[in-house]
Design an enzyme around this catalytic site. Structure first.
Site, mmCIF file in Angstrom:
data_model
loop_
_atom_site.group_PDB
_atom_site.id
_atom_site.type_symbol
_atom_site.label_atom_id
_atom_site.label_comp_id
_atom_site.label_asym_id
_atom_site.label_seq_id
_atom_site.Cartn_x
_atom_site.Cartn_y
_atom_site.Cartn_z
ATOM 1 N N ARG A 24 16.621 -7.980 -50.297
ATOM 2 C CA ARG A 24 16.720 -7.612 -51.551
ATOM 3 C C ARG A 24 16.934 -8.836 -52.637
ATOM 4 O O ARG A 24 17.701 -9.042 -53.484
ATOM 5 C CB ARG A 24 17.951 -6.694 -51.800
ATOM 6 C CG ARG A 24 17.930 -5.442 -51.001
ATOM 7 C CD ARG A 24 19.142 -4.468 -51.641
ATOM 8 N NE ARG A 24 18.988 -3.433 -50.709
ATOM 9 C CZ ARG A 24 20.288 -3.001 -49.934
ATOM 10 N NH1 ARG A 24 21.339 -3.690 -50.088
ATOM 11 N NH2 ARG A 24 19.982 -1.901 -49.169
ATOM 12 N N ARG A 68 19.574 -6.842 -58.320
ATOM 13 C CA ARG A 68 20.617 -6.546 -59.078
ATOM 14 C C ARG A 68 21.414 -7.464 -59.258
ATOM 15 O O ARG A 68 22.415 -7.568 -60.381
ATOM 16 C CB ARG A 68 21.254 -5.137 -58.669
ATOM 17 C CG ARG A 68 20.349 -3.916 -58.884
ATOM 18 C CD ARG A 68 21.285 -2.720 -58.198
ATOM 19 N NE ARG A 68 21.389 -2.606 -56.812
ATOM 20 C CZ ARG A 68 21.941 -1.786 -56.021
ATOM 21 N NH1 ARG A 68 22.604 -0.936 -56.920
ATOM 22 N NH2 ARG A 68 22.202 -1.907 -54.864
ATOM 23 N N ARG A 105 15.835 -4.644 -66.248
ATOM 24 C CA ARG A 105 16.105 -3.157 -65.779
ATOM 25 C C ARG A 105 16.765 -2.500 -66.952
ATOM 26 O O ARG A 105 16.561 -1.201 -66.955
ATOM 27 C CB ARG A 105 17.256 -3.182 -64.616
ATOM 28 C CG ARG A 105 17.502 -1.929 -64.168
ATOM 29 C CD ARG A 105 16.643 -1.110 -63.375
ATOM 30 N NE ARG A 105 17.230 -0.150 -62.727
ATOM 31 C CZ ARG A 105 17.183 0.961 -63.376
ATOM 32 N NH1 ARG A 105 16.906 1.198 -64.614
ATOM 33 N NH2 ARG A 105 17.776 2.002 -62.664
ATOM 34 N N ASP A 107 10.050 -0.331 -53.309
ATOM 35 C CA ASP A 107 11.050 0.378 -52.785
ATOM 36 C C ASP A 107 10.463 1.066 -51.762
ATOM 37 O O ASP A 107 9.471 1.508 -51.607
ATOM 38 C CB ASP A 107 11.671 1.447 -53.652
ATOM 39 C CG ASP A 107 13.008 1.833 -53.287
ATOM 40 O OD1 ASP A 107 13.099 2.943 -52.464
ATOM 41 O OD2 ASP A 107 14.063 1.373 -53.299
ATOM 42 N N TYR A 167 16.187 10.058 -45.140
ATOM 43 C CA TYR A 167 16.061 10.334 -46.509
ATOM 44 C C TYR A 167 15.438 11.600 -47.204
ATOM 45 O O TYR A 167 15.886 12.474 -48.083
ATOM 46 C CB TYR A 167 15.581 9.173 -47.542
ATOM 47 C CG TYR A 167 16.256 7.887 -47.640
ATOM 48 C CD1 TYR A 167 17.545 7.931 -48.566
ATOM 49 C CD2 TYR A 167 16.118 6.579 -47.067
ATOM 50 C CE1 TYR A 167 18.270 6.947 -48.887
ATOM 51 C CE2 TYR A 167 16.757 5.656 -47.125
ATOM 52 C CZ TYR A 167 18.153 5.707 -48.062
ATOM 53 O OH TYR A 167 18.724 4.731 -48.395
#
Length: 363
Positions: A30, A34, A43, A81, A157
């Site tokens: 990652r 973020r 974003r 992703d 998921y």
């Protein structure tokens, strides 16, 4: 055929192939994301999957940490992703803020709603375009990693409809519909193979498979449901690259929580590197894999909240651990966290982590 700039730092490629390196290469999972203010600024103007599907935006975000940590980081990983594969199979996935599937798979009959055949060039070509643009934008500074989610993690998921603490729905499928589950897992694996091959053709120089929920399975269930698909991916990618006369690239497997399977994975899964979470000591992992693969990892990402003294102590201890153990054929190691970096980390503390890695692996 795109002419890419010559590579100026191949440290991670050599380590992934098991070669002795002058120091451990380092990157973090990652890495583009973020915790960076420059990411948050971009974003704020774009929806998450809009960024994934817009090559110049994905390229910009992939390059952000490389610019910020130039000279300290040895690899980039494409901004995307793992859930683009369920999307390619025809499922709707939202990010608000975590992943959500409005219409998950409730019973095996629901599998009929998925696309029978996935044309990855059509459905996921935006990832390939972003990879090509990023390779050009990197100007050879560091190699570019492509990736996908592992079938079991994606399966979970798709059935749970998002993240889960118990995985009751996904495990109900495994235990109640084992053959249907294996069929769906293999179907997901086939898409993974084509997706990874496409990434290499687009310019990815390493590949990583993320089995983020591997540790939710018992050793028996991992061997029954996840391991076969992981081997199917490594075998399938290598076979298709050879058939298409595309040079092979190193492959990394990160099966979080499946430390019990390290020996088997090293022996027969077909990956060049195994990623480690923070729940195993490096020296034990070294002895377990017996030099058959390189290793990657493995500091707890939350150490990055502990201040510089704690970060340096943890890095020193980790580096000493990886220098011990049965070296076997390879003592190669790629420094990383034991899972992805979390959003609240101060970018300057990550810089200190990189500096400490350089200090303690160059000795």
């Amino acid at each position: 055929m795109v002419e890419f700039p010559p590579l100026r730092n191949d440290l991670i490629l050599r380590a992934a192939r098991g070669e002795k390196t002058e120091r451990a290469p380092v990157w973090v999972m990652r890495q583009a994301g973020r915790y960076l203010p420059e990411f948050r600024e971009l974003r704020s103007k774009h929806e998450f999957f809009e960024i994934c599907r817009t090559p110049h935006l994905a390229t910009e975000i992939t390059l952000q940490p490389i610019r910020r940590y130039s000279g300290l980081v040895d690899a980039s990983i494409i901004f995307s992703d793992i859930l683009v594969i369920p999307q390619a199979l025809g499922m709707e996935v939202l990010m608000n803020p975590g992943p959500s599937f409005p219409d998950p798979l409730n019973t095996p009959e629901d599998v009929s709603k998925l696309r029978q055949h996935v044309d990855v060039d059509k459905e996921l070509g935006y990832v390939f375009e972003a990879i090509t643009q990023t390779r050009i934008g990197l100007k050879g500074e560091v190699p570019l990693i492509g990736f996908c989610g592992a079938p079991w993690t994606l399966f979970a998921y798709m059935i749970e409809g998002g993240g889960s603490k118990t995985f009751t729905k996904a495990k109900t499928w495994l235990f109640k519909y084992p053959e249907e589950s294996k069929a769906l897992l293999l179907r997901i694996a086939d898409v993974c193979v084509d997706f990874l091959v496409g990434q290499v053709k687009a310019g990815a120089q390493l590949l990583q498979v993320f089995d983020s929920w591997a540790g939710e399975l018992s050793p028996h269930d991992f061997s029954q449901f996840s391991f076969p698909t992981l081997k199917h991916i490594s075998d399938g990618v290598r076979r298709k690259l050879e058939q298409q006369n595309v040079p092979q690239v190193p492959m990394i497997l990160f099966a979080k929580g499946a430390n019990y399977a390290l020996g088997e994975l090293a022996e027969t899964a077909g990956y060049d590197v195994l990623g480690l979470d923070w729940c195993i000591e490096p020296v034990i992992a070294r002895d377990t894999v017996k030099g058959k693969v390189a290793l990657q990892g493995n500091i707890d990402p939350n150490v990055l909240y502990g201040g510089r003294e704690a970060i340096e102590k943890a890095v020193k201890r980790m580096c000493e651990g990886f220098k011990q153990g049965n070296k076997g054929r390879t003592g190669a190691w790629i420094a990383n966290l034991g899972h992805g970096i979390t959003p609240g980390v101060d970018p300057e503390d990550l810089k200190w982590f990189f500096e400490c890695i350089r200090k303690y692996t160059s000795q």
